[in-house]
Enzyme design. Sequence first.
Site, PDB file in Angstrom:
ATOM      1  CG  ASP A  21      32.192  17.091  26.715  1.00  0.00           C
ATOM      2  OD1 ASP A  21      32.436  17.218  27.942  1.00  0.00           O
ATOM      3  OD2 ASP A  21      31.428  16.217  26.267  1.00  0.00           O
ATOM      4  CG  HIS A 216      41.281  42.146  42.918  1.00  0.00           C
ATOM      5  ND1 HIS A 216      41.941  42.515  41.778  1.00  0.00           N
ATOM      6  CD2 HIS A 216      40.416  43.164  43.177  1.00  0.00           C
ATOM      7  CE1 HIS A 216      41.497  43.695  41.369  1.00  0.00           C
ATOM      8  NE2 HIS A 216      40.580  44.112  42.205  1.00  0.00           N
ATOM      9  CG  ASP A 233      33.522  44.410  45.686  1.00  0.00           C
ATOM     10  OD1 ASP A 233      32.498  44.485  44.972  1.00  0.00           O
ATOM     11  OD2 ASP A 233      34.566  45.050  45.453  1.00  0.00           O
ATOM     12  CG  ASP A 244      31.487  47.120  41.721  1.00  0.00           C
ATOM     13  OD1 ASP A 244      31.652  46.373  42.694  1.00  0.00           O
ATOM     14  OD2 ASP A 244      32.413  47.759  41.169  1.00  0.00           O
ATOM     15  CG  HIS A 316      41.058  50.799  45.948  1.00  0.00           C
ATOM     16  ND1 HIS A 316      39.913  51.561  45.980  1.00  0.00           N
ATOM     17  CD2 HIS A 316      41.029  50.038  47.081  1.00  0.00           C
ATOM     18  CE1 HIS A 316      39.218  51.259  47.071  1.00  0.00           C
ATOM     19  NE2 HIS A 316      39.875  50.351  47.766  1.00  0.00           N
ATOM     20  CG  HIS A 320      35.099  51.275  38.628  1.00  0.00           C
ATOM     21  ND1 HIS A 320      33.949  50.659  38.199  1.00  0.00           N
ATOM     22  CD2 HIS A 320      35.377  50.721  39.843  1.00  0.00           C
ATOM     23  CE1 HIS A 320      33.568  49.757  39.098  1.00  0.00           C
ATOM     24  NE2 HIS A 320      34.410  49.787  40.118  1.00  0.00           N
ATOM     25  CG  HIS A 327      36.591  47.669  36.510  1.00  0.00           C
ATOM     26  ND1 HIS A 327      37.670  46.890  36.827  1.00  0.00           N
ATOM     27  CD2 HIS A 327      35.961  47.905  37.697  1.00  0.00           C
ATOM     28  CE1 HIS A 327      37.695  46.663  38.140  1.00  0.00           C
ATOM     29  NE2 HIS A 327      36.658  47.269  38.681  1.00  0.00           N
ATOM     30  CD  GLU A 350      35.291  50.713  43.951  1.00  0.00           C
ATOM     31  OE1 GLU A 350      35.706  49.707  44.537  1.00  0.00           O
ATOM     32  OE2 GLU A 350      34.946  50.712  42.759  1.00  0.00           O
ATOM     33  CE1 TYR A 354      40.169  47.434  51.553  1.00  0.00           C
ATOM     34  CE2 TYR A 354      41.332  49.390  50.736  1.00  0.00           C
ATOM     35  CZ  TYR A 354      40.231  48.539  50.708  1.00  0.00           C
ATOM     36  OH  TYR A 354      39.207  48.806  49.842  1.00  0.00           O
ATOM     37  NE  ARG A 371      36.037  47.490  47.814  1.00  0.00           N
ATOM     38  CZ  ARG A 371      36.831  46.461  48.040  1.00  0.00           C
ATOM     39  NH1 ARG A 371      37.976  46.633  48.700  1.00  0.00           N
ATOM     40  NH2 ARG A 371      36.509  45.248  47.643  1.00  0.00           N
ATOM     41  CD  GLU A 373      32.242  49.005  44.544  1.00  0.00           C
ATOM     42  OE1 GLU A 373      32.489  47.885  45.037  1.00  0.00           O
ATOM     43  OE2 GLU A 373      32.617  49.347  43.405  1.00  0.00           O
TER      44      GLU A 373
HETATM   45  N1  GLY Z   1      34.314  44.736  42.287  1.00  0.00           N
HETATM   46  C1  GLY Z   1      35.330  45.380  41.584  1.00  0.00           C
HETATM   47  C2  GLY Z   1      35.474  46.775  41.967  1.00  0.00           C
HETATM   48  O1  GLY Z   1      34.958  47.187  42.989  1.00  0.00           O
HETATM   49  O2  GLY Z   1      36.039  47.560  41.263  1.00  0.00           O
HETATM   50 MN    MN Z   2      33.967  48.874  41.977  1.00  0.00          MN
HETATM   51 MN    MN Z   3      33.307  46.272  43.896  1.00  0.00          MN
END
Ligand code: GLY
Ligand code: MN
Ligand code: MN
Length: 404
Positions: A21, A216, A233, A244, A316, A320, A327, A350, A354, A371, A373
């Site tokens: 519950d 991820h 991140d 983000d 990537h 975004h 996103h 970002e 890698y 990375r 960002e």
């Molecule tokens: N944290 C997700 C991205 O950087 O798109």
């Molecule tokens: Mn992002």
């Molecule tokens: Mn991110």
Amino acid sequence: MLGHDAVVIVSTNSEQKRNSDVTYPFRPDSNFWYLTGFIEPDAIAVFSKDSYVMFLRPKDETKEIWNGIRLGAELAPEILLVNQAYDIDTFFDHIDSFTKKGSAIYYDAPGGSGWKDHSSTNIHNKRIHSLFESRLKPLNPFVSEMRLIKDKEEIKNMQDAADLASEAHINAMKESIPGLFEHNIASVFDSHFRNGNSEHSYPPIVASGENACILHYTENNKELKNGDLLLIDAGCEINGYASDITRTFPINGKFNDAQREIYDLVLSAQKSAIQSIRPGVSSNKPHETACQIITDGLIKLGIMKSPEDLTKFYMHNTGHWLGLDVHDVGSKLVNGEFREFKSGMVTTVEPGIYIRRDDKIDPKYWGIGVRIEDDVLVTDKGNHVLSQKAAKEINEIEQLMSRQ
Ligand code: GLY
Ligand code: MN
Ligand code: MN
């Protein structure tokens, strides 16, 4: 935008069970939140040219004692500025009186995966679909266009979210030492966000050493090793608006030569990509800019032989849209062309590199994942980096982490 007789139906989610519950913390559907500001579960708003009606959970003394106060239909006109309000369970008794025969009904199931998405969690969605099927038109394209351009109040929320997360990233740099675990550093973000009356805007990634090469990675439970980098991140939400942010730094406070080479390359790609952002420029320009710099740099370092290899190391996109969703909504393409930046849009920038273990690459680079960002607002004259309080220059990071 929708024509005289059109009606808009927009619903928010129901609470979701986690186990037994216990429910997950409730988070409203973003379109519903954007259009109404109402944050209870199980509600449907109906808009027409001259009326705004809310269907919501009824007052219930027992349920309110156990689970919290409900607004209820009586107070809704005063608090939400709706013209009328009704118990959600009477939605199907009333809805015909708000729609003219045969008129278009603009509607989206919450969840963001499109208007034909029957998987929505609102208890009434399936029935709305079957009742109006042939008259339904997608609402998302219209609301997405509106959400893409942020107004002053939205920008303030996003600046606050970026500030809070930037502070947490600085705290994480100060706390990191070999021998701690990734979850110890994750807790720095949990604590700072909760103290700021905020929440994570997505599951944080706290990835040490080669875990940074898993895009991820969310296990966040490994030991922090001396000599490794830590990629974090993590962002938070203020009044629903997300930040983000990613920073990468050496766990022991000092970049080694190989780490410095890769970091410098990502940082210069990121700064040039940010510099390219201003009204009228293609929204793909930051990605083109970052890809070019990373390609040239990796070839120069002998890590890559030809530009075709780029996606092995950078797989990537460079950004975004960012807003109520991390996103955020808003198509990248308009009539098959990349959309141009306009003042009021917010995008992430970002780039990353890698490098997984590979016999063809000098071992000094193995396991390096970087990375960087930032969250960038397009302004009339150029852009403003909302997350600029999070240090990213090598000397700034080393200074912050220096332990006398
Ligand atoms: N944290 C997700 C991205 O950087 O798109
Ligand atoms: Mn992002
Ligand atoms: Mn991110």
